[in-house]
Enzyme design. Structure first.
Site, PDB file in Angstrom:
ATOM      1  N   HIS A   1      47.454  36.518  32.996  1.00  0.00           N
ATOM      2  CA  HIS A   1      46.582  35.605  32.248  1.00  0.00           C
ATOM      3  C   HIS A   1      45.669  36.339  31.276  1.00  0.00           C
ATOM      4  O   HIS A   1      44.951  35.717  30.502  1.00  0.00           O
ATOM      5  CB  HIS A   1      45.784  34.688  33.174  1.00  0.00           C
ATOM      6  CG  HIS A   1      44.656  35.349  33.899  1.00  0.00           C
ATOM      7  ND1 HIS A   1      43.349  35.259  33.484  1.00  0.00           N
ATOM      8  CD2 HIS A   1      44.647  36.117  35.014  1.00  0.00           C
ATOM      9  CE1 HIS A   1      42.586  35.932  34.323  1.00  0.00           C
ATOM     10  NE2 HIS A   1      43.343  36.463  35.261  1.00  0.00           N
TER      11      HIS A   1
ATOM     12  N   CYS B   1      31.300  36.201  37.115  1.00  0.00           N
ATOM     13  CA  CYS B   1      30.856  36.385  38.492  1.00  0.00           C
ATOM     14  C   CYS B   1      31.287  35.195  39.327  1.00  0.00           C
ATOM     15  O   CYS B   1      31.054  34.063  38.959  1.00  0.00           O
ATOM     16  CB  CYS B   1      29.342  36.527  38.510  1.00  0.00           C
ATOM     17  SG  CYS B   1      28.671  36.569  40.155  1.00  0.00           S
TER      18      CYS B   1
END
Lengths: 380, 427
Positions: free
Chosen positions: B225, B359
């Site tokens: 990806h 994150c």
């Protein structure tokens, strides 16, 4: 919903707000109401504390566990407004935690929610939200803001008297009030829950505690852990000077405290004073707590300083306090302090708490105006 | 609403600008079409391990994809001395390489890795440390100096079993001299494994896996990806000739798929998507790298012209010093601002970027990579990363700069009581 429309349809106020969302019922309902009233909102959850890093149990926590934000995020996604989690840990540590610990080590009984509201929620959050282009801060606080006939804004207790949180908001300035909205201030908690249900949301149940959000066990243990200091043991005395025992740290006591003293006597004993310099705790009988009044530092007045003194108020000396009638005037010896005198009856005074001054009379609909307040200091 | 699907052209106001390719690249439309075809085909691809023709069809598709990816990794050639193993992504791939080469139990083994590796490399190494391995982290560019070859060589001991150095960093875009490191280590007599995380480098940097393996590398990992393929699939390339590879311990056990290196029914549609993305990347490699490098510099020059206080954290291009960069990555510090506030403000204006690595908790903090740069904390906190995607244009760069300007100039404006019409004008 008629009464809450006053704040929400005020055309002078920009209708772009950041909603501080804890994931609890009240802030979620605040977001729903604003959104339904056509406001442009973004939801922000403030990550103030990291349980994994700082100890305590996330499952018993009342805030900042990852699942709390999920509820807020779900509502944001359903209704369709942007949602972000902001990192406030540094500010929270500096303005709330460190002050809290310092205050306890000095023998006081602080209420950290005061600092959090003032410095984190209504200052830093507002500042950062403004940079995003959202000048108004909305929260799920139970309180009301109303324009007064003299052109200023007043802060009032909420319609749900049992949930009223105006105590924590006494330091808001006129400028801040003009850019703050409390959408649930005009409703009862039960009505807020209904709105949630009507809109098809269910909040995962979590303890709705009045205790401090970042303390999972006791304040005393928290202070020891955070500061790394084990406050030294010292003497417990009576008011006549006789020593009746030893304590293991003044940070574990609050003036007016009755339980947990581990000293037996004929009459019930209360903590009458805490002397940080001598590291001593003094106990006495209830009547020995009685005093004429107390002093307050860092005073603030929401509508500006009174023009005439003394001012008669109903003073709440801690959050869950029904209030006591007092007279307030500047301290003749030091104008930075206020001297607060009890009028009919006295109440226990704990340095470190806030004394919040309410109007002795209420409005027609029962709202009581918050006039101002200050921090109870040790000065006798 | 940010993220809502709509038809937009270059000139549509509020067109979404995606500048976070290092987190994930936009799926190539050809890949979406191809994968959808597979799912709706009359003869759906079966289990590649099956004997029947449906299974054989899948086997063929995988073989094709494998060859496409090998070609991208090797500048168009298909080497016979490399084993390519498909995984569920680069995180699995990194875990596989580390555990595969170190083996179990950890015992008295030593690992050397750079301090700026991705958590997918640092975490498995940290776990090995917890069970007895010793680990040395070395700073690849102390005080911003050129590559710390001495530091690395000094860290290696006779007990060292694994050396890990990423090929390019996801946050700064800096490229590391992995081939040179391999050569020096082997010259020095190092016989342990050397692995490299090439996740960010693939399709954004000219490099050849063959060159790296010839220099002494044992394994590298890549991800689908990041190059416009689907998520959920990655690959590990291993050097067949390496002694270490003969002792490699597969981690996911069961069947004999992927040459015995990684059990489990292959993710056929994902692999096909990965393969096609690799083919497209190969045919567009040179122009894509060249154009994005130019756009990266254009973005920097416009940002610094509008906001002179901005500090460039991605190293400067400097042919003399041999510093190489990923073509698309620009990390900038905006003193006086918080990076996470800027990212949100830009998101509200429909520009997607990030402040450091994405994150997983949803909250942003200072990354370990930024910590390594030894910046004052305020500056590290003010960093924003723009990573341009495969379809980035000049217009995108102009739009990013315009919207960034809107945000940066807000601090100077009085925003206390905006009217409704004024506030809508921002968007």
């Amino acid at each position: 919903m008629q009464s809450s429309e006053t704040a929400l349809t005020d055309t002078a106020m920009s209708k772009r707000a950041v909603v501080a969302m804890s994931g609890g019922v009240d802030s979620c309902v605040a977001a729903i109401l604003l959104s339904q009233a056509g406001w442009d909102i973004i939801g922000i959850s403030m990550q103030v504390w990291d349980y994994k890093r700082n100890g305590g149990s996330a499952s018993r926590a009342t805030c900042c566990a990852p699942s709390d934000f999920d509820d807020a995020r779900t509502i944001a996604e359903s209704i369709g407004f942007p949602f972000y989690v902001f990192d406030f840990e540094t500010t929270f540590k500096r303005e709330v935690i460190d002050r809290f610990v310092g205050s306890y080590l000095a023998g006081e009984t602080p209420n950290p929610c005061l600092e959090c509201n003032r410095r984190v929620k209504f200052h830093e959050l507002r500042h950062r939200a403004q940079l995003l282009g959202y000048p108004v801060v909305a929260t799920g606080h139970y309180a009301r803001i109303r324009p007064k006939t003299n052109g200023t804004l007043g802060l009032y207790t909420s319609r749900d008297t049992a949930k009223d949180q105006s105590y924590f908001l006494y330091e808001l300035t006129q400028s801040e009030l003009s850019r703050t909205v409390f959408p649930v201030g005009e409703m009862l908690k039960t009505e807020a829950r209904e709105i949630l249900a009507e809109n098809g949301f269910a909040i995962s149940s979590k303890p709705e505690s009045q205790d401090i959000c970042f303390v999972a066990d006791t304040a005393g243990k928290f202070v020891e852990r955070q500061s790394g200091i084990k406050p030294p043991a010292g003497k417990i005395k009576l008011t006549d000077g006789s020593i009746v025992g030893l304590h293991d740290g003044i940070h574990q006591f609050t003036v007016g405290q009755r339980r947990g003293l581990r000293v037996s006597a004929e009459h019930p004993l209360y903590v009458v004073s805490i002397d940080e310099s001598q590291n001593e705790v003094t106990l006495g009988q209830k009547h020995e707590l009685e005093r004429l009044g107390f002093y307050v530092s860092a005073p603030s007045w929401i509508g500006g300083e009174p023009e005439q003194w003394p001012v008669l108020v109903r003073a709440k000396l801690r959050y869950r306090h029904e209030g006591v009638v007092c007279q307030v005037a500047p301290d003749p010896e030091n104008s930075e302090y206020l001297r607060v005198e009890f009028v009919d009856q006295w109440s226990t005074v704990s340095p470190g708490q806030a004394a919040v001054f309410y109007s002795p009379e209420s409005e027609k609909d029962g709202a009581i105006e918050v006039l101002g307040g200050g921090r109870i200091c040790k000065k006798l | 609403m940010p993220g809502s699907a709509e038809v937009t052209t270059m000139n549509t106001p509020n067109r979404l600008i995606y500048a976070d390719a290092n987190a994930s690249a936009r799926l190539r439309p050809e890949v979406a079409t191809r994968v959808a075809e597979l799912f709706t085909s009359d003869v759906p691809p079966g289990n590649p391990s099956s004997v029947h023709s449906s299974g054989q069809r899948s086997r063929a598709l995988i073989r094709q994809a494998r060859s496409s990816l090998l070609r991208l990794l090797n500048c168009g050639a298909v080497p016979t001395d490399q084993t390519l193993v498909f995984t569920s992504g680069a995180t699995e791939g990194a875990n596989l390489l580390i555990r595969g080469f170190v083996g179990a139990p950890a015992g008295s083994k030593h690992i050397v890795c750079s301090s700026v590796e991705h958590p997918a490399v640092l975490e498995p190494i940290r776990t090995l440390a917890a069970s007895g391995c010793s680990v040395t982290h070395f700073d690849p560019n102390p005080k911003g100096h050129p590559f710390n070859m001495c530091g690395l060589l000094e860290a290696v001991t006779p007990q060292t079993q694994l050396v890990a150095l990423m090929l390019a960093n996801n946050e700064t875009g800096r490229v590391y001299p992995v081939a040179e490191v391999c050569l020096r280590l082997r010259e020095d007599g190092y016989t342990g494994a050397i692995i490299s995380d090439a996740t960010q480098a693939l399709a954004k940097l000219h490099f050849s896996a063959a060159d790296l393996f010839n220099a002494g590398l044992d394994g590298l990992v890549v991800s689908s990806h990041k190059i416009g393929g689907p998520t959920g699939v990655g690959a590990v390339a291993l050097s067949k000739d390496s002694e270490r590879c003969r002792l490699f311990e597969p981690q996911i056990l069961g069947g004999n798929q992927e040459f015995g290196f990684r059990a489990g029914t292959e993710n056929v549609s994902g692999i096909v998507g990965f393969g096609l993305a690799a083919e497209i990347a190969l045919t567009t490699l040179a122009p894509s790298i060249e154009s994005r490098s130019a756009l990266r510099e254009l973005l920097w020059s416009k940002i610094s012209a509008n906001y002179p206080k901005a500090v460039r954290l991605t190293p400067q291009m400097d042919p003399g010093s041999g510093v190489e960069l990923l073509c698309n990555t620009l990390l900038v510090a905006f003193p006086g601002w918080r990076g996470d506030d800027l990212v949100v403000a830009l998101d509200l204006l429909r520009v997607c970027c990030s402040s450091g690595a994405a994150c997983s908790s949803g909250k942003q903090g200072i990354s370990h990579v930024l910590n390594e740069l030894n910046l004052p904390e305020d500056m590290a906190r003010s960093a924003v990363r723009f990573s341009l995607d495969w379809d980035a244009t000049d217009n995108d760069v102009e739009t990013i700069v315009d919207r960034l300007n809107d945000v940066l100039s807000r601090a100077a404006r009085n925003t206390s009581l905006q009217t409704v019409s004024e506030s809508h004008a921002i968007l």
